[in-house]
Design a protein around this motif. Structure first.
Motif, PDB file in Angstrom:
ATOM      1  N   TRP A  45      13.471   0.053 -56.526  1.00  0.00           N
ATOM      2  CA  TRP A  45      13.926  -0.098 -55.144  1.00  0.00           C
ATOM      3  C   TRP A  45      14.559  -1.471 -54.914  1.00  0.00           C
ATOM      4  CZ3 TRP A  45      14.518   3.636 -51.639  1.00  0.00           C
ATOM      5  CH2 TRP A  45      13.899   4.851 -51.894  1.00  0.00           C
ATOM      6  N   PHE A  46      14.212  -2.437 -55.754  1.00  0.00           N
ATOM      7  CA  PHE A  46      14.725  -3.807 -55.615  1.00  0.00           C
ATOM      8  C   PHE A  46      15.767  -4.145 -56.673  1.00  0.00           C
ATOM      9  CE2 PHE A  46      10.184  -3.600 -54.550  1.00  0.00           C
ATOM     10  CZ  PHE A  46      10.285  -3.771 -53.179  1.00  0.00           C
ATOM     11  N   ASN A  47      16.143  -3.189 -57.499  1.00  0.00           N
ATOM     12  CA  ASN A  47      17.053  -3.418 -58.618  1.00  0.00           C
ATOM     13  C   ASN A  47      18.487  -3.168 -58.164  1.00  0.00           C
ATOM     14  OD1 ASN A  47      18.610  -3.210 -60.934  1.00  0.00           O
ATOM     15  ND2 ASN A  47      16.973  -2.278 -62.140  1.00  0.00           N
ATOM     16  N   ASN A  48      19.211  -4.244 -57.851  1.00  0.00           N
ATOM     17  CA  ASN A  48      20.582  -4.115 -57.348  1.00  0.00           C
ATOM     18  C   ASN A  48      21.512  -3.462 -58.355  1.00  0.00           C
ATOM     19  OD1 ASN A  48      20.069  -5.172 -54.791  1.00  0.00           O
ATOM     20  ND2 ASN A  48      20.286  -7.270 -55.526  1.00  0.00           N
ATOM     21  N   VAL A  49      21.291  -3.710 -59.635  1.00  0.00           N
ATOM     22  CA  VAL A  49      22.129  -3.089 -60.668  1.00  0.00           C
ATOM     23  C   VAL A  49      21.984  -1.559 -60.604  1.00  0.00           C
ATOM     24  CG1 VAL A  49      22.506  -2.874 -63.175  1.00  0.00           C
ATOM     25  CG2 VAL A  49      22.044  -5.121 -62.161  1.00  0.00           C
ATOM     26  N   PHE A  50      20.763  -1.095 -60.438  1.00  0.00           N
ATOM     27  CA  PHE A  50      20.521   0.341 -60.315  1.00  0.00           C
ATOM     28  C   PHE A  50      21.267   0.907 -59.102  1.00  0.00           C
ATOM     29  CE2 PHE A  50      18.037   3.783 -58.356  1.00  0.00           C
ATOM     30  CZ  PHE A  50      18.083   4.724 -59.370  1.00  0.00           C
ATOM     31  N   TRP A  51      21.168   0.231 -57.968  1.00  0.00           N
ATOM     32  CA  TRP A  51      21.788   0.739 -56.744  1.00  0.00           C
ATOM     33  C   TRP A  51      23.308   0.606 -56.754  1.00  0.00           C
ATOM     34  CZ3 TRP A  51      19.192   4.113 -54.231  1.00  0.00           C
ATOM     35  CH2 TRP A  51      17.804   4.083 -54.316  1.00  0.00           C
ATOM     36  N   ASN A  56      13.807   4.772 -36.624  1.00  0.00           N
ATOM     37  CA  ASN A  56      14.963   3.925 -36.921  1.00  0.00           C
ATOM     38  C   ASN A  56      15.577   4.207 -38.288  1.00  0.00           C
ATOM     39  OD1 ASN A  56      14.600   2.483 -34.481  1.00  0.00           O
ATOM     40  ND2 ASN A  56      12.969   1.313 -35.444  1.00  0.00           N
ATOM     41  N   TYR A  57      15.025   5.162 -39.018  1.00  0.00           N
ATOM     42  CA  TYR A  57      15.475   5.444 -40.384  1.00  0.00           C
ATOM     43  C   TYR A  57      15.788   6.932 -40.512  1.00  0.00           C
ATOM     44  CZ  TYR A  57      13.605   0.832 -41.324  1.00  0.00           C
ATOM     45  OH  TYR A  57      13.358  -0.525 -41.294  1.00  0.00           O
ATOM     46  N   ASN A  58      17.034   7.290 -40.179  1.00  0.00           N
ATOM     47  CA  ASN A  58      17.357   8.719 -40.215  1.00  0.00           C
ATOM     48  C   ASN A  58      17.513   9.262 -41.631  1.00  0.00           C
ATOM     49  OD1 ASN A  58      19.793   7.503 -40.737  1.00  0.00           O
ATOM     50  ND2 ASN A  58      20.908   8.517 -39.090  1.00  0.00           N
ATOM     51  N   GLN A  59      17.417   8.388 -42.657  1.00  0.00           N
ATOM     52  CA  GLN A  59      17.420   8.900 -44.021  1.00  0.00           C
ATOM     53  C   GLN A  59      16.055   9.481 -44.405  1.00  0.00           C
ATOM     54  OE1 GLN A  59      17.598   5.721 -42.940  1.00  0.00           O
ATOM     55  NE2 GLN A  59      18.784   4.486 -44.318  1.00  0.00           N
ATOM     56  N   VAL A  60      15.026   9.177 -43.623  1.00  0.00           N
ATOM     57  CA  VAL A  60      13.689   9.712 -43.914  1.00  0.00           C
ATOM     58  C   VAL A  60      13.642  11.162 -43.447  1.00  0.00           C
ATOM     59  CG1 VAL A  60      11.220   9.520 -43.430  1.00  0.00           C
ATOM     60  CG2 VAL A  60      12.583   7.453 -43.792  1.00  0.00           C
ATOM     61  N   GLU A 100       4.738   0.647 -49.948  1.00  0.00           N
ATOM     62  CA  GLU A 100       5.967  -0.020 -50.416  1.00  0.00           C
ATOM     63  C   GLU A 100       7.044  -0.015 -49.332  1.00  0.00           C
ATOM     64  OE1 GLU A 100       6.613  -1.664 -53.309  1.00  0.00           O
ATOM     65  OE2 GLU A 100       4.571  -1.333 -54.004  1.00  0.00           O
ATOM     66  N   PHE A 101       7.209   1.110 -48.659  1.00  0.00           N
ATOM     67  CA  PHE A 101       8.245   1.208 -47.637  1.00  0.00           C
ATOM     68  C   PHE A 101       8.011   0.214 -46.509  1.00  0.00           C
ATOM     69  CE2 PHE A 101      10.102   2.810 -43.725  1.00  0.00           C
ATOM     70  CZ  PHE A 101      11.403   3.086 -44.123  1.00  0.00           C
ATOM     71  N   PHE A 102       6.810   0.222 -45.949  1.00  0.00           N
ATOM     72  CA  PHE A 102       6.557  -0.640 -44.798  1.00  0.00           C
ATOM     73  C   PHE A 102       6.398  -2.102 -45.174  1.00  0.00           C
ATOM     74  CE2 PHE A 102       5.385   3.478 -42.868  1.00  0.00           C
ATOM     75  CZ  PHE A 102       6.306   3.445 -41.837  1.00  0.00           C
ATOM     76  N   THR A 103       5.966  -2.389 -46.366  1.00  0.00           N
ATOM     77  CA  THR A 103       5.845  -3.778 -46.806  1.00  0.00           C
ATOM     78  C   THR A 103       7.210  -4.389 -47.101  1.00  0.00           C
ATOM     79  OG1 THR A 103       3.674  -3.316 -47.759  1.00  0.00           O
ATOM     80  CG2 THR A 103       4.789  -5.304 -48.527  1.00  0.00           C
ATOM     81  N   HIS A 104       8.115  -3.585 -47.642  1.00  0.00           N
ATOM     82  CA  HIS A 104       9.383  -4.120 -48.150  1.00  0.00           C
ATOM     83  C   HIS A 104      10.621  -3.524 -47.488  1.00  0.00           C
ATOM     84  CE1 HIS A 104       7.114  -6.048 -51.319  1.00  0.00           C
ATOM     85  NE2 HIS A 104       6.558  -4.894 -51.630  1.00  0.00           N
ATOM     86  N   ARG A 105      10.489  -2.906 -46.328  1.00  0.00           N
ATOM     87  CA  ARG A 105      11.640  -2.186 -45.775  1.00  0.00           C
ATOM     88  C   ARG A 105      12.860  -3.071 -45.547  1.00  0.00           C
ATOM     89  NH1 ARG A 105       8.093  -1.591 -41.007  1.00  0.00           N
ATOM     90  NH2 ARG A 105       9.015  -2.830 -39.354  1.00  0.00           N
ATOM     91  N   GLU A 106      12.680  -4.345 -45.255  1.00  0.00           N
ATOM     92  CA  GLU A 106      13.847  -5.220 -45.103  1.00  0.00           C
ATOM     93  C   GLU A 106      14.495  -5.494 -46.454  1.00  0.00           C
ATOM     94  OE1 GLU A 106      12.955  -8.701 -42.797  1.00  0.00           O
ATOM     95  OE2 GLU A 106      12.086  -7.508 -41.178  1.00  0.00           O
ATOM     96  N   SER A 107      13.695  -5.611 -47.497  1.00  0.00           N
ATOM     97  CA  SER A 107      14.209  -5.888 -48.842  1.00  0.00           C
ATOM     98  C   SER A 107      14.933  -4.695 -49.454  1.00  0.00           C
ATOM     99  CB  SER A 107      13.074  -6.298 -49.786  1.00  0.00           C
ATOM    100  OG  SER A 107      12.413  -7.428 -49.298  1.00  0.00           O
ATOM    101  N   ILE A 108      14.640  -3.503 -48.967  1.00  0.00           N
ATOM    102  CA  ILE A 108      15.280  -2.315 -49.538  1.00  0.00           C
ATOM    103  C   ILE A 108      16.382  -1.760 -48.635  1.00  0.00           C
ATOM    104  CG2 ILE A 108      13.261  -1.712 -50.934  1.00  0.00           C
ATOM    105  CD1 ILE A 108      12.668   0.512 -48.859  1.00  0.00           C
ATOM    106  N   THR A 109      16.841  -2.564 -47.705  1.00  0.00           N
ATOM    107  CA  THR A 109      17.904  -2.133 -46.790  1.00  0.00           C
ATOM    108  C   THR A 109      19.132  -1.655 -47.552  1.00  0.00           C
ATOM    109  OG1 THR A 109      17.120  -3.599 -45.057  1.00  0.00           O
ATOM    110  CG2 THR A 109      19.401  -2.860 -44.882  1.00  0.00           C
TER     111      THR A 109
END
Length: 163
Positions: free
Chosen positions: A14-20, A82-86, A44-53
């Motif tokens: 989820w934090f791997n920019n190369v993957f994304w 606030n997350y219509n992808q969910v 993971e989602f609620f702890t890091h939701r800003e980091s996985i924007t």
């Protein structure tokens, strides 16, 4: 195929920019648009939701979706508006295991389902082992389930090849 494929990513991805950066071209090339949903744990989602924007934006652009996995409480579900992808929630195994003996778990599941219904999000159960658990979950508003009651686990794919 019209089937949706659910992908449970390792948290580090989820934090791997190369993957994304790589993923959108693969989705386009394989014509997987709107056929993928990515699972991420509630913690993971609620702890890091800003980091996985960035990841969430790429998922949204590819018309893929996100399932929040391992849901244990209803406390933060309203934030998902606030997350219509969910597109759905999967309950934690701990809530399902011995469900019929644990009325506290039944109350917690009911709260989760009620909160999810306000957002039109379906709730699924994992680890269903008995018909009695399945009936209880259905009464509580859970719309789908998986577990030993239905089938033994399938062998894991250790490597996927798309070419």
């Amino acid at each position: 195929s019209a089937l949706t494929v659910s992908v449970n990513l390792h948290p580090k991805n989820w934090f791997n920019n190369v993957f994304w950066e790589w993923l959108p071209s693969q989705i386009a090339e394989l014509k997987l648009s709107a056929k993928l949903q990515f699972e991420i744990s509630e913690v993971e989602f609620f702890t890091h939701r800003e980091s996985i924007t960035n990841a969430l934006n790429i998922i949204k652009k590819s018309r893929s979706q996100v399932v929040i996995d391992n849901v244990k409480s209803s406390e933060k579900i309203a934030v998902l508006a606030n997350y219509n992808q969910v597109c759905g929630l999967k309950l934690s195994y701990e809530l399902i295991h011995l469900l019929n003996e644990k009325t506290q778990n039944q109350r917690q599941i009911k709260k989760i389902v009620e909160a999810a219904n306000l957002l039109n999000l379906p709730v699924y159960a994992v680890g269903v082992e008995t018909q009695k658990e399945l009936f209880t979950l259905a009464k509580l508003g859970v719309v789908g389930a998986q577990g030993f009651y239905f089938s033994e686990p399938l062998q894991e794919f250790t490597q996927a090849v798309f070419n």
